[in-house]
Write an enzyme that holds these catalytic residues in place. Structure first.
Site, PDB file in Angstrom:
ATOM      1  N   ARG A 167       0.833  -1.207   0.000  1.00 43.55           N
ATOM      2  CA  ARG A 167       0.000   0.000   0.000  1.00 43.55           C
ATOM      3  C   ARG A 167       0.868   1.257   0.000  1.00 43.55           C
ATOM      4  NH1 ARG A 167      -3.773   2.665   4.056  1.00 43.55           N
ATOM      5  NH2 ARG A 167      -5.339   3.644   2.724  1.00 43.55           N
ATOM      6  N   HIS A 198       0.659   4.229  -2.760  1.00 41.57           N
ATOM      7  CA  HIS A 198       0.402   5.617  -2.384  1.00 41.57           C
ATOM      8  C   HIS A 198       1.572   6.534  -2.745  1.00 41.57           C
ATOM      9  CE1 HIS A 198      -3.238   5.084   0.526  1.00 41.57           C
ATOM     10  NE2 HIS A 198      -3.314   4.277  -0.517  1.00 41.57           N
ATOM     11  N   ASN A 219      -2.982   8.839   4.309  1.00 43.83           N
ATOM     12  CA  ASN A 219      -1.749   8.077   4.543  1.00 43.83           C
ATOM     13  C   ASN A 219      -1.471   7.774   6.011  1.00 43.83           C
ATOM     14  OD1 ASN A 219      -1.072   7.836   1.842  1.00 43.83           O
ATOM     15  ND2 ASN A 219      -0.018   9.822   1.808  1.00 43.83           N
ATOM     16  N   HIS A 242      -6.111  -6.095  -2.856  1.00 42.72           N
ATOM     17  CA  HIS A 242      -6.943  -6.296  -1.669  1.00 42.72           C
ATOM     18  C   HIS A 242      -7.180  -7.785  -1.371  1.00 42.72           C
ATOM     19  CE1 HIS A 242      -8.718  -1.918  -1.798  1.00 42.72           C
ATOM     20  NE2 HIS A 242      -7.438  -1.952  -1.507  1.00 42.72           N
TER      21      HIS A 242
HETATM   22  C1  HEM Z   1     -10.452   1.582  -5.931  1.00 44.76           C
HETATM   23  C2  HEM Z   1      -9.251   1.842  -5.500  1.00 44.76           C
HETATM   24  C3  HEM Z   1      -8.839   1.642  -4.068  1.00 44.76           C
HETATM   25  C4  HEM Z   1      -9.454   2.049  -2.926  1.00 44.76           C
HETATM   26  C5  HEM Z   1     -10.739   2.848  -2.807  1.00 44.76           C
HETATM   27  C6  HEM Z   1      -8.664   1.558  -1.818  1.00 44.76           C
HETATM   28  C7  HEM Z   1      -8.943   1.767  -0.490  1.00 44.76           C
HETATM   29  C8  HEM Z   1      -8.324   1.141   0.557  1.00 44.76           C
HETATM   30  C9  HEM Z   1      -8.673   1.301   1.938  1.00 44.76           C
HETATM   31  C10 HEM Z   1      -9.733   2.236   2.471  1.00 44.76           C
HETATM   32  C11 HEM Z   1      -7.889   0.471   2.665  1.00 44.76           C
HETATM   33  C12 HEM Z   1      -7.881   0.284   4.183  1.00 44.76           C
HETATM   34  C13 HEM Z   1      -6.845   1.160   4.825  1.00 44.76           C
HETATM   35  C14 HEM Z   1      -6.896   1.088   6.300  1.00 44.76           C
HETATM   36  O1  HEM Z   1      -7.982   1.055   6.883  1.00 44.76           O
HETATM   37  O2  HEM Z   1      -5.826   1.066   6.942  1.00 44.76           O
HETATM   38  C15 HEM Z   1      -7.031  -0.219   1.741  1.00 44.76           C
HETATM   39  C16 HEM Z   1      -6.090  -1.160   2.105  1.00 44.76           C
HETATM   40  C17 HEM Z   1      -5.164  -1.675   1.234  1.00 44.76           C
HETATM   41  N1  HEM Z   1      -5.007  -1.324  -0.085  1.00 44.76           N
HETATM   42 FE1  HEM Z   1      -6.320  -0.262  -1.198  1.00 44.76          FE
HETATM   43  N2  HEM Z   1      -7.595   0.865  -2.313  1.00 44.76           N
HETATM   44  C18 HEM Z   1      -7.647   0.899  -3.674  1.00 44.76           C
HETATM   45  C19 HEM Z   1      -6.734   0.351  -4.535  1.00 44.76           C
HETATM   46  C20 HEM Z   1      -5.564  -0.263  -4.141  1.00 44.76           C
HETATM   47  C21 HEM Z   1      -4.480  -0.623  -5.016  1.00 44.76           C
HETATM   48  C22 HEM Z   1      -4.454  -0.362  -6.511  1.00 44.76           C
HETATM   49  C23 HEM Z   1      -3.521  -1.212  -4.245  1.00 44.76           C
HETATM   50  C24 HEM Z   1      -2.158  -1.746  -4.619  1.00 44.76           C
HETATM   51  C25 HEM Z   1      -1.736  -2.021  -5.820  1.00 44.76           C
HETATM   52  C26 HEM Z   1      -4.031  -1.264  -2.896  1.00 44.76           C
HETATM   53  C27 HEM Z   1      -3.403  -1.870  -1.842  1.00 44.76           C
HETATM   54  C28 HEM Z   1      -3.928  -1.988  -0.575  1.00 44.76           C
HETATM   55  C29 HEM Z   1      -3.365  -2.850   0.449  1.00 44.76           C
HETATM   56  C30 HEM Z   1      -2.189  -3.802   0.296  1.00 44.76           C
HETATM   57  C31 HEM Z   1      -4.143  -2.652   1.599  1.00 44.76           C
HETATM   58  C32 HEM Z   1      -3.959  -3.307   2.963  1.00 44.76           C
HETATM   59  C33 HEM Z   1      -3.095  -2.428   3.807  1.00 44.76           C
HETATM   60  C34 HEM Z   1      -2.840  -2.965   5.198  1.00 44.76           C
HETATM   61  O3  HEM Z   1      -3.350  -4.019   5.581  1.00 44.76           O
HETATM   62  O4  HEM Z   1      -2.081  -2.312   5.932  1.00 44.76           O
HETATM   63  N3  HEM Z   1      -5.257  -0.658  -2.869  1.00 44.76           N
HETATM   64  N4  HEM Z   1      -7.303   0.213   0.464  1.00 44.76           N
END
Ligand code: HEM
Ligand SMILES: [Ca+2]
Ligand SMILES: [Ca+2]
Length: 306
Positions: A38, A42, A70, A170
Site C-alpha cells: 500500500r 500511495h 496516509n 486487496h
Molecule cells: C479503488 C481503488 C482503491 C481504494 C478505494 C482503496 C482503499 C483502501 C482502503 C480504504 C484500505 C484500508 C486502509 C486502512 O484502513 O488502513 C485499503 C487497504 C489496502 N489497499 Fe487499497 N484501495 C484501492 C486500490 C488499491 C491498489 C491499486 C492497491 C495496490 C496495488 C491497494 C493496496 C492496498 C493494500 C495492500 C491494503 C492493505 C493495507 C494494510 O493491511 O495495511 N489498494 N485500500
C-alpha cells in the site's frame, strides 16, 4: 533510463541485501508485505515512485505521509525501508535511491506472500518535494462513485483494466472499520444486484460494534485467504464478500464486471495482468538525472538543515 541491472556495477550487493532484510522482516512482522504494497501504491500515484511519501514532516511543512489518507500506513512498512537503506548505505554509500528500495522491497514481498513475479527496473531518483496538499484527488476512496474512481486512475494514465487488476491487491491486508462502517450500519450504499452476504455483514457489525471508541479495529480485506496473494478477492466479490463499497461495486459495474469474472476464473490471467500493471505503475512519471537526488536518509532531503 531505468534498467534491471542499474546497480550491478555500483552496488552489486543491493539485491541480496534487500531480499535478506525483507525476508527477515516479513517473518518477524507478517503485516509488512501488505503495508509495503500500500505504501508503494500511495507513493507512486502521487508524482510517481519517488519516495515522496517517506519524507518526514517538519515544523514548516506537512509532508505526504501526514495526509489524512496516509495516516493509516503501518510503521512496519516504513521500518523495512529504513532497515534496507541503512544496510545498503554501509556497503555502497549514496548510490541506491529510497524510491528504488521501496519498489524492490514491494516486488520481493509480493512474491513472498504467494503473488506473481514482477520485473522491476531501477534508476529512480528521490523527490525534492513532499507536500500533503499534492495527495488530494490522486488516490481513490472507498465511497466514491465508480465514475470518480475510474477518472482518478485514468488521470494517472491507468486503464480500467489495469485498475481492476491492481485492486486485486486487496487479496491481502486489512481495512479499519471506519472505511466500511456506512455499508454495514446503514444500508445506504448497496448498489449491486448481490447485496453484502448477510452473515458476513452481521460478523462485521459485531467486530466493529465499538469502532468509534476503538479506532484500531479492522477486518481482513479478503475474509477467506487474508494472508495469501491469490485471486480469492475476485471470487469473494461475486458472492457478496467484498469489504469496501468500491470492492463490491467493481463486480457489478458494466465496465469492470467482465474483468472481475475473468480474474475470478483464471488466476494466471490475474497474475499476468497484476504484474504488468504494477510494472507500469512503477515506471510512470519517475525522476531520473537532475530531477531528483539519492537521499542519504529516506525521511529527509540531503539539504536538510534541521
Ligand atoms: C479503488 C481503488 C482503491 C481504494 C478505494 C482503496 C482503499 C483502501 C482502503 C480504504 C484500505 C484500508 C486502509 C486502512 O484502513 O488502513 C485499503 C487497504 C489496502 N489497499 Fe487499497 N484501495 C484501492 C486500490 C488499491 C491498489 C491499486 C492497491 C495496490 C496495488 C491497494 C493496496 C492496498 C493494500 C495492500 C491494503 C492493505 C493495507 C494494510 O493491511 O495495511 N489498494 N485500500
Ligand atoms: Ca511519489
Ligand atoms: Ca487472498
Amino acid at each position: 533510463n531505468l534498467s534491471s541491472d542499474y546497480y550491478t556495477k555500483t552496488c552489486p550487493e543491493f539485491e541480496e541485501t534487500l531480499v535478506q532484510i525483507v525476508t527477515d522482516k516479513q517473518i518477524a512482522a507478517p503485516t509488512t508485505a501488505v503495508g509495503t504494497l500500500r505504501l508503494f501504491f500511495h507513493d507512486c500515484m502521487v508524482d510517481g515512485c519517488d519516495a515522496s511519501i517517506l519524507v518526514a514532516s517538519t515544523p514548516r511543512k506537512t509532508s505526504e505521509r501526514d495526509a489524512d489518507i496516509n495516516r493509516s500506513l503501518p510503521g512496519d512498512a516504513f521500518d523495512v525501508i529504513t532497515r534496507i537503506k541503512t544496510a545498503v548505505e554501509l556497503k555502497c554509500p549514496n548510490i541506491v535511491s529510497c524510491s528504488d528500495i521501496l519498489v524492490g522491497a514491494t516486488r520481493s514481498l509480493i512474491s513472498m506472500v504467494g503473488g506473481p513475479r514482477v520485473n522491476v527496473k531501477f534508476g529512480r531518483k528521490d523527490s525534492l518535494v513532499s507536500d500533503m496538499n499534492r495527495v488530494e484527488g490522486k488516490l481513490a476512496r472507498p465511497n466514491m462513485t465508480m465514475d470518480h474512481i475510474i477518472s482518478i486512475f485514468e488521470s494517472s494514465g491507468l486503464t480500467v483494466q489495469e485498475m481492476v487488476a491492481l485492486v486485486g491487491a486487496h487479496t491481502i491486508g486489512f481495512s479499519h472499520c471506519k472505511e466500511f462502517a456506512s455499508r454495514i450500519f446503514n444500508k445506504s450504499d448497496q448498489n449491486g444486484p448481490v447485496e453484502m452476504n448477510p452473515k458476513y455483514a452481521a460478523e462485521l457489525r459485531k467486530l466493529c460494534a465499538n469502532y468509534t471508541n476503538d479506532e484500531q479495529m479492522s477486518a481482513f480485506n479478503d475474509v477467506f485467504t487474508p494472508g495469501k496473494f491469490d485471486n480469492m478477492y475476485y471470487k469473494n466479490l461475486k458472492h457478496g464478500y467484498g469489504l469496501l463499497q468500491s470492492d463490491h461495486a467493481i463486480a457489478f459495474d458494466n465496465r469492470t464486471r467482465s474483468l472481475v469474472d475473468l480474474y475470478a476464473e483464471d488466476e494466471t490471467a490475474f497474475f499476468d495482468a497484476f504484474a504488468k500493471a504494477m510494472e507500469k505503475v512503477s515506471e510512470k512519471n519517475v525522476k531520473t538525472g537532475k530531477l531528483g537526488e539519492v537521499r542519504r536518509r529516506c525521511d529527509q532531503y540531503n539539504d536538510y538543515k534541521g
